[in-house]
Design a protein around this motif. Structure first.
Motif, mmCIF file in Angstrom:
data_model
loop_
_atom_site.group_PDB
_atom_site.id
_atom_site.type_symbol
_atom_site.label_atom_id
_atom_site.label_comp_id
_atom_site.label_asym_id
_atom_site.label_seq_id
_atom_site.Cartn_x
_atom_site.Cartn_y
_atom_site.Cartn_z
ATOM 1 N N TRP A 1 -2.349 -19.452 54.053
ATOM 2 C CA TRP A 1 -3.700 -19.759 53.528
ATOM 3 C C TRP A 1 -3.941 -18.978 52.234
ATOM 4 O O TRP A 1 -4.454 -19.536 51.250
ATOM 5 N N LEU A 2 -3.560 -17.721 52.225
ATOM 6 C CA LEU A 2 -3.778 -16.878 51.033
ATOM 7 C C LEU A 2 -2.973 -17.404 49.846
ATOM 8 O O LEU A 2 -3.465 -17.411 48.708
ATOM 9 N N GLU A 3 -1.743 -17.851 50.093
ATOM 10 C CA GLU A 3 -0.923 -18.398 49.001
ATOM 11 C C GLU A 3 -1.614 -19.611 48.379
ATOM 12 O O GLU A 3 -1.536 -19.833 47.185
ATOM 13 N N ARG A 4 -2.325 -20.368 49.226
ATOM 14 C CA ARG A 4 -3.026 -21.557 48.716
ATOM 15 C C ARG A 4 -4.376 -21.212 48.069
ATOM 16 O O ARG A 4 -4.867 -21.955 47.228
ATOM 17 N N HIS A 5 -4.985 -20.101 48.449
ATOM 18 C CA HIS A 5 -6.364 -19.826 48.005
ATOM 19 C C HIS A 5 -6.543 -18.584 47.131
ATOM 20 O O HIS A 5 -7.678 -18.181 46.870
ATOM 21 N N MET A 6 -5.445 -17.969 46.694
ATOM 22 C CA MET A 6 -5.596 -16.724 45.935
ATOM 23 C C MET A 6 -6.420 -16.940 44.660
ATOM 24 O O MET A 6 -7.215 -16.077 44.278
ATOM 25 N N GLN A 7 -6.252 -18.102 44.020
ATOM 26 C CA GLN A 7 -7.040 -18.351 42.796
ATOM 27 C C GLN A 7 -8.537 -18.423 43.111
ATOM 28 O O GLN A 7 -9.366 -17.929 42.340
ATOM 29 N N ASP A 8 -8.895 -19.035 44.254
ATOM 30 C CA ASP A 8 -10.309 -19.095 44.666
ATOM 31 C C ASP A 8 -10.863 -17.689 44.879
ATOM 32 O O ASP A 8 -12.005 -17.397 44.512
ATOM 33 N N LEU A 9 -10.052 -16.844 45.492
ATOM 34 C CA LEU A 9 -10.515 -15.468 45.752
ATOM 35 C C LEU A 9 -10.683 -14.725 44.429
ATOM 36 O O LEU A 9 -11.673 -14.008 44.237
ATOM 37 N N ASN A 10 -9.739 -14.884 43.512
ATOM 38 C CA ASN A 10 -9.863 -14.235 42.199
ATOM 39 C C ASN A 10 -11.142 -14.679 41.486
ATOM 40 O O ASN A 10 -11.739 -13.896 40.746
ATOM 41 N N ARG A 11 -11.531 -15.942 41.721
ATOM 42 C CA ARG A 11 -12.758 -16.479 41.094
ATOM 43 C C ARG A 11 -14.023 -16.150 41.897
ATOM 44 O O ARG A 11 -15.096 -16.633 41.556
ATOM 45 N N LEU A 12 -13.894 -15.411 43.000
ATOM 46 C CA LEU A 12 -15.019 -15.052 43.873
ATOM 47 C C LEU A 12 -15.722 -16.272 44.462
ATOM 48 O O LEU A 12 -16.946 -16.279 44.642
ATOM 49 N N GLU A 13 -14.949 -17.284 44.771
ATOM 50 C CA GLU A 13 -15.503 -18.488 45.396
ATOM 51 C C GLU A 13 -16.054 -18.086 46.781
ATOM 52 O O GLU A 13 -15.307 -17.585 47.636
ATOM 53 N N PRO A 14 -17.393 -18.258 47.020
ATOM 54 C CA PRO A 14 -18.029 -17.683 48.214
ATOM 55 C C PRO A 14 -17.402 -18.106 49.545
ATOM 56 O O PRO A 14 -17.187 -17.259 50.428
#
Lengths: 365, 365
Positions: B197-210
């Motif tokens: 999941w993290l490999e797929r969503h790391m960019q969202d986390l970097n962008r602070l996607e809530p």
């Protein structure tokens, strides 16, 4: 040697009581988890007994930490000496701390054990009567803060307590008396039969008669263990152990730590608590007289410090740990051998008790 | 808002996670025992969020204690500021401490709560990603000693944890990355699915996607809660949470607290632990490559400090709390999502790992 067990489920531990048991390796061995052991003592007790404990621990890597003696050093900089000693010798989580000394040494070493790497084992070797009958049971550890006694600490149980009654032969008489104040307290709050025994044997205790000492220490520890087992974290019944302590802490704080010994302040505080109980109509004049006579026989003060005013008491009592939301809760007696904790009394009565003439009240006992 | 419960019998507590929940009085109310409440924060976080927490606590008598910010102040004199504030305002045993800030604020406030009058309640309001996913679960509290990190502390559980994801909008990017190091760790040690999941969503986390933040925080807290519930006092399995930490603590200590952020040191330490696991034949080159790539995507260092020698590591690792009787125990991976703790490896292999050329090893990931 007699052994009793303080029953606290997985934190249960033995208390061994006897003459000359300080040197017995078999009492320490089962509670040590690694070769490293740290003995914490003070400048008064170490010259007398450290060598004997060292003998009991032969084969272990010992760190010896000798603190300055006295309540004035029950503070952070002194506690830090313990952490420094442990870290310099690279003690890890499996180390065991041994507290060799009185209540201050025990409270500080216990607190150091509670905090070092978030908790390591410790063994108490109390060498004063007060610490033998009081701090050996209950797991209270801690240090003082300039604004109040024992304000920083933890509930933390030792792995074992080793009480060598022979250490009392080197105890100053004033400190022996201070220990007897707590012994008498147990009789008053929960063991009328023990109070009768004390009335018959106080002279033996004053003479340090070994059998009488062992009996008094064992019955005191049993009494405290019964109360603590019911209420380890002092949410209720355990507070009865503080008979005389709310008044007593105020005396200690007002006079400056160490000028009145804890037991001396408790003795005078007990007389105040008993006077209040009598004024509430709960105990008889005769009960107060018996208690005062016994405290006097134990060579304890029965009158608060001259010149200490009601306002002085109240100022210190309000921040006492037994105060809940500003209400001052007191331990009082319903009868000899039965105590209760209450904040339900007329404020005027407390004021009167704080101002009573204890010289006159106790003169005839 | 999502709520999960950390299951520790009578010490169980809820973790609330959501955007803007800092101001919700209903999340605080059930955990306060008296009108007195103390908010502990620091000079960076207080100007941003103190007013909002104050609003949530309207009707209470508040003491506000603002500490200097930074790991350098995770020490006794700063802890003393908390005790001073509590005693000056006469907080008794029923008070509640609220930690508003990052890991240092939480660790210190929790330790102050553990020690003040031998234990009062506390609520964590963590405002950094690291503290939200790490110190909200597990009950570790404490301060540093000049000779070692977190050497003085207690295991002490909060009454509740309130995680407001909106606070991350004011977090410096370097600190966000440091938090992600711990998030990635949970995937590596116990949740291969979460790592995917993290490999797929790391960019969202970097962008602070809530939504992504809430999901990552919740899964991290769940992972940690599962491990801690099994082993509250870190006698066994819990140690796997320290993947990368033994090497990481050595880096932090060598570089001086605060120069490398905790999460940064853990990231580099994790690469070392994975390299060692691979050298032992337990995990594949490909697994190491995936972890390094993910850490890089989170903008974390994957190479230990230039010039830090094997001897420097060993000096600090020997006094680490995970050392037992001088044996250095390490957390290593058997495979992605499965960690173990062991001291059973060739000493020469550890030496080789400490001296490996991580620049070259990680360059291609």
């Amino acid at each position: 040697m007699r052994t009793l067990t303080v029953d606290l489920a997985e934190r249960s531990y033995p208390i061994h009581i006897g003459a000359g048991i300080l040197e017995n390796p078999e009492l320490f061995g089962p509670h040590l988890q690694s070769r490293k052991v740290a003995i914490v003592s003070n400048t008064t007790v170490a010259p007398l007994y450290l060598e004997r404990v060292r003998n009991a621990l032969r084969g272990h890597e010992l760190t010896e930490i000798i603190l300055p003696d006295g309540e004035a050093y029950k503070d952070w900089p002194t506690l830090q000496m313990i952490f420094d000693g442990l870290l310099k010798d690279r003690h890890d989580r499996k180390t065991t701390l041994i507290a060799l000394g009185g209540g201050v040494t025990g409270d500080m070493t216990g607190f150091a054990a509670a905090c070092y790497q978030r908790g390591v084992g410790f063994i108490q070797v109390p060498t004063t009567l007060l610490s033998q009958v009081d701090s050996s049971v209950g797991g209270k550890t801690g240090i003082n803060h300039p604004l109040g006694k024992n304000m920083i600490g933890a509930f933390y149980q030792p792995k074992a307590v080793i009480i060598d009654t022979a250490t009392l032969t080197t105890l100053p008489p004033r400190e022996l008396a201070a220990g007897l104040a707590e012994v008498i307290k147990y009789g008053l709050i929960c063991d009328a039969d023990f109070l009768g025994w004390l009335e018959r044997h106080m002279q033996d205790l004053n003479r340090l008669e070994p059998e009488a000492l062992t009996e008094a220490i064992e019955r005191s520890c049993q009494a405290k263990a019964r109360v603590v087992a019911e209420d380890e974290r002092e949410s209720g019944i355990r507070a009865i152990l503080n008979l005389g302590h709310t008044f007593g802490h105020a005396i200690e704080t007002e006079m400056g730590y160490g000028n009145w010994l804890h037991g001396e302040a408790v003795a005078a505080g007990t007389v105040m608590a008993l006077h209040m109980s009598q004024q509430l109509g709960w105990i008889t004049d005769e009960a107060v007289r018996r208690a005062v006579a016994l405290l006097k026989q134990a060579k304890l003060p029965v009158v608060p410090p001259a010149g200490m005013q009601a306002a002085d008491f109240l100022r210190h009592m309000a921040v006492d740990k037994k105060a809940l939301d500003g209400q001052i809760r007191l331990v009082l007696l319903e009868r000899i051998g039965e105590a209760l904790v209450t904040a339900d009394y007329p404020a005027a009565l407390l004021a009167a008790v704080l101002q009573a003439d204890y010289e006159t009240l106790t003169a005839a006992c």
